[in-house]
Design a protein around this motif. Structure first.
Motif, mmCIF file in Angstrom:
data_model
loop_
_atom_site.group_PDB
_atom_site.id
_atom_site.type_symbol
_atom_site.label_atom_id
_atom_site.label_comp_id
_atom_site.label_asym_id
_atom_site.label_seq_id
_atom_site.Cartn_x
_atom_site.Cartn_y
_atom_site.Cartn_z
ATOM 1 N N ILE A 32 2.934 42.320 13.649
ATOM 2 C CA ILE A 32 2.462 43.465 12.869
ATOM 3 C C ILE A 32 2.380 43.101 11.399
ATOM 4 O O ILE A 32 3.293 42.482 10.852
ATOM 5 C CB ILE A 32 3.412 44.662 13.055
ATOM 6 C CG1 ILE A 32 3.443 45.093 14.525
ATOM 7 C CG2 ILE A 32 2.984 45.830 12.177
ATOM 8 C CD1 ILE A 32 4.512 46.114 14.842
ATOM 9 N N TYR A 33 1.287 43.521 10.789
ATOM 10 C CA TYR A 33 1.070 43.313 9.365
ATOM 11 C C TYR A 33 0.954 44.676 8.699
ATOM 12 O O TYR A 33 0.176 45.528 9.152
ATOM 13 C CB TYR A 33 -0.212 42.518 9.114
ATOM 14 C CG TYR A 33 -0.243 41.182 9.810
ATOM 15 C CD1 TYR A 33 -0.665 41.086 11.136
ATOM 16 C CD2 TYR A 33 0.135 40.015 9.145
ATOM 17 C CE1 TYR A 33 -0.698 39.854 11.779
ATOM 18 C CE2 TYR A 33 0.100 38.791 9.784
ATOM 19 C CZ TYR A 33 -0.315 38.728 11.102
ATOM 20 O OH TYR A 33 -0.342 37.520 11.745
ATOM 21 N N TRP A 34 1.673 44.884 7.628
ATOM 22 C CA TRP A 34 1.640 46.153 6.893
ATOM 23 C C TRP A 34 1.143 45.925 5.475
ATOM 24 O O TRP A 34 1.358 44.872 4.875
ATOM 25 C CB TRP A 34 3.041 46.750 6.789
ATOM 26 C CG TRP A 34 3.551 47.427 8.002
ATOM 27 C CD1 TRP A 34 4.422 46.927 8.922
ATOM 28 C CD2 TRP A 34 3.267 48.761 8.426
ATOM 29 N NE1 TRP A 34 4.684 47.863 9.896
ATOM 30 C CE2 TRP A 34 3.985 49.002 9.615
ATOM 31 C CE3 TRP A 34 2.470 49.796 7.924
ATOM 32 C CZ2 TRP A 34 3.933 50.218 10.303
ATOM 33 C CZ3 TRP A 34 2.419 50.998 8.612
ATOM 34 C CH2 TRP A 34 3.143 51.201 9.782
ATOM 35 N N GLY A 35 0.494 46.960 4.950
ATOM 36 C CA GLY A 35 0.167 46.970 3.546
ATOM 37 C C GLY A 35 1.289 47.599 2.743
ATOM 38 O O GLY A 35 2.246 48.136 3.297
ATOM 39 N N LEU A 36 1.156 47.560 1.438
ATOM 40 C CA LEU A 36 2.180 48.100 0.549
ATOM 41 C C LEU A 36 2.003 49.591 0.277
ATOM 42 O O LEU A 36 2.898 50.231 -0.260
ATOM 43 C CB LEU A 36 2.170 47.330 -0.777
ATOM 44 C CG LEU A 36 2.518 45.845 -0.656
ATOM 45 C CD1 LEU A 36 2.406 45.175 -2.025
ATOM 46 C CD2 LEU A 36 3.903 45.645 -0.074
ATOM 47 N N GLY A 37 0.851 50.119 0.643
ATOM 48 C CA GLY A 37 0.627 51.549 0.498
ATOM 49 C C GLY A 37 -0.211 51.903 -0.704
ATOM 50 O O GLY A 37 -0.200 51.223 -1.728
ATOM 51 N N THR A 38 -0.965 52.992 -0.561
ATOM 52 C CA THR A 38 -1.728 53.552 -1.656
ATOM 53 C C THR A 38 -1.552 55.071 -1.619
ATOM 54 O O THR A 38 -1.591 55.681 -0.550
ATOM 55 C CB THR A 38 -3.215 53.155 -1.573
ATOM 56 O OG1 THR A 38 -3.911 53.632 -2.729
ATOM 57 C CG2 THR A 38 -3.897 53.708 -0.329
ATOM 58 N N GLN A 39 -1.353 55.663 -2.773
ATOM 59 C CA GLN A 39 -1.033 57.082 -2.813
ATOM 60 C C GLN A 39 -2.286 57.935 -2.895
ATOM 61 O O GLN A 39 -3.220 57.632 -3.657
ATOM 62 C CB GLN A 39 -0.139 57.379 -4.009
ATOM 63 C CG GLN A 39 0.482 58.762 -3.984
ATOM 64 C CD GLN A 39 1.557 58.949 -5.037
ATOM 65 O OE1 GLN A 39 1.621 58.208 -6.012
ATOM 66 N NE2 GLN A 39 2.403 59.950 -4.836
ATOM 67 N N VAL A 40 -2.266 58.997 -2.123
ATOM 68 C CA VAL A 40 -3.343 59.986 -2.144
ATOM 69 C C VAL A 40 -2.722 61.325 -2.525
ATOM 70 O O VAL A 40 -1.767 61.779 -1.889
ATOM 71 C CB VAL A 40 -4.035 60.076 -0.772
ATOM 72 C CG1 VAL A 40 -5.014 61.250 -0.746
ATOM 73 C CG2 VAL A 40 -4.755 58.777 -0.450
ATOM 74 N N ILE A 41 -3.282 61.941 -3.548
ATOM 75 C CA ILE A 41 -2.807 63.242 -4.001
ATOM 76 C C ILE A 41 -3.975 64.214 -3.957
ATOM 77 O O ILE A 41 -5.011 63.969 -4.582
ATOM 78 C CB ILE A 41 -2.238 63.169 -5.429
ATOM 79 C CG1 ILE A 41 -1.059 62.201 -5.475
ATOM 80 C CG2 ILE A 41 -1.810 64.559 -5.910
ATOM 81 C CD1 ILE A 41 -0.550 61.933 -6.875
ATOM 82 N N VAL A 42 -3.793 65.276 -3.204
ATOM 83 C CA VAL A 42 -4.827 66.306 -3.097
ATOM 84 C C VAL A 42 -4.277 67.566 -3.746
ATOM 85 O O VAL A 42 -3.343 68.192 -3.253
ATOM 86 C CB VAL A 42 -5.205 66.579 -1.628
ATOM 87 C CG1 VAL A 42 -6.367 67.575 -1.571
ATOM 88 C CG2 VAL A 42 -5.561 65.286 -0.921
ATOM 89 N N SER A 43 -4.872 67.917 -4.863
ATOM 90 C CA SER A 43 -4.353 69.042 -5.628
ATOM 91 C C SER A 43 -5.434 69.591 -6.538
ATOM 92 O O SER A 43 -6.294 68.845 -7.012
ATOM 93 C CB SER A 43 -3.154 68.589 -6.460
ATOM 94 O OG SER A 43 -2.725 69.600 -7.341
ATOM 95 N N SER A 44 -5.369 70.878 -6.793
ATOM 96 C CA SER A 44 -6.298 71.473 -7.729
ATOM 97 C C SER A 44 -5.700 71.478 -9.124
ATOM 98 O O SER A 44 -6.366 71.907 -10.069
ATOM 99 C CB SER A 44 -6.655 72.893 -7.282
ATOM 100 O OG SER A 44 -5.487 73.666 -7.130
#
Length: 116
Positions: free
Chosen positions: A104-116
């Motif tokens: 298994i290979y994982w990435g380090l992550g990227t943040q998604v923010i959904v907000s008004s």
């Protein structure tokens, strides 16, 4: 261990769209599955979308009809197109690839923010 790197995260208003990309630092042979997971603080990491070398594709119920997963073997990338985003989609998104030996290979992550 080959590292995966995600990109494309950020802030978006509700109803908006983002496309996440995942690229390996170098070529990985024998890949059989490409997936995207997400995680919020205090919660377990959950699978969002999965596609395999046999063409099987699966999505968690909450994103069906809104998200689309794809992979490009030439560019050695996988992508997650996200539409009609809502605050409930706010999370850190990770790509996860698996080869035929179940490594298994994982990435380090990227943040998604959904907000008004």
């Amino acid at each position: 261990q080959v590292q995966l790197v995600e990109s494309g995260g950020g802030w978006v208003r509700p109803g908006g769209s983002l496309t996440l990309s995942c690229k390996a630092q170098r070529y990985i042979s024998g890949l059989v599955s490409w997936a995207w997971y997400r995680q919020t603080p205090g919660q377990e990491r959950e699978m969002v979308a999965l596609t395999t070398s046999t063409g099987f594709t699966n999505y968690t119920d909450s994103v069906k009809g809104r998200f689309g997963i794809s992979r490009d073997l030439v560019d050695r990338t996988s992508s997650l197109e996200m539409n009609e985003l809502g605050p409930e989609d706010t999370a850190t998104y990770y790509c996860r690839w698996t080869d035929g030996s179940q490594k298994i290979y994982w990435g380090l992550g990227t943040q998604v923010i959904v907000s008004s």
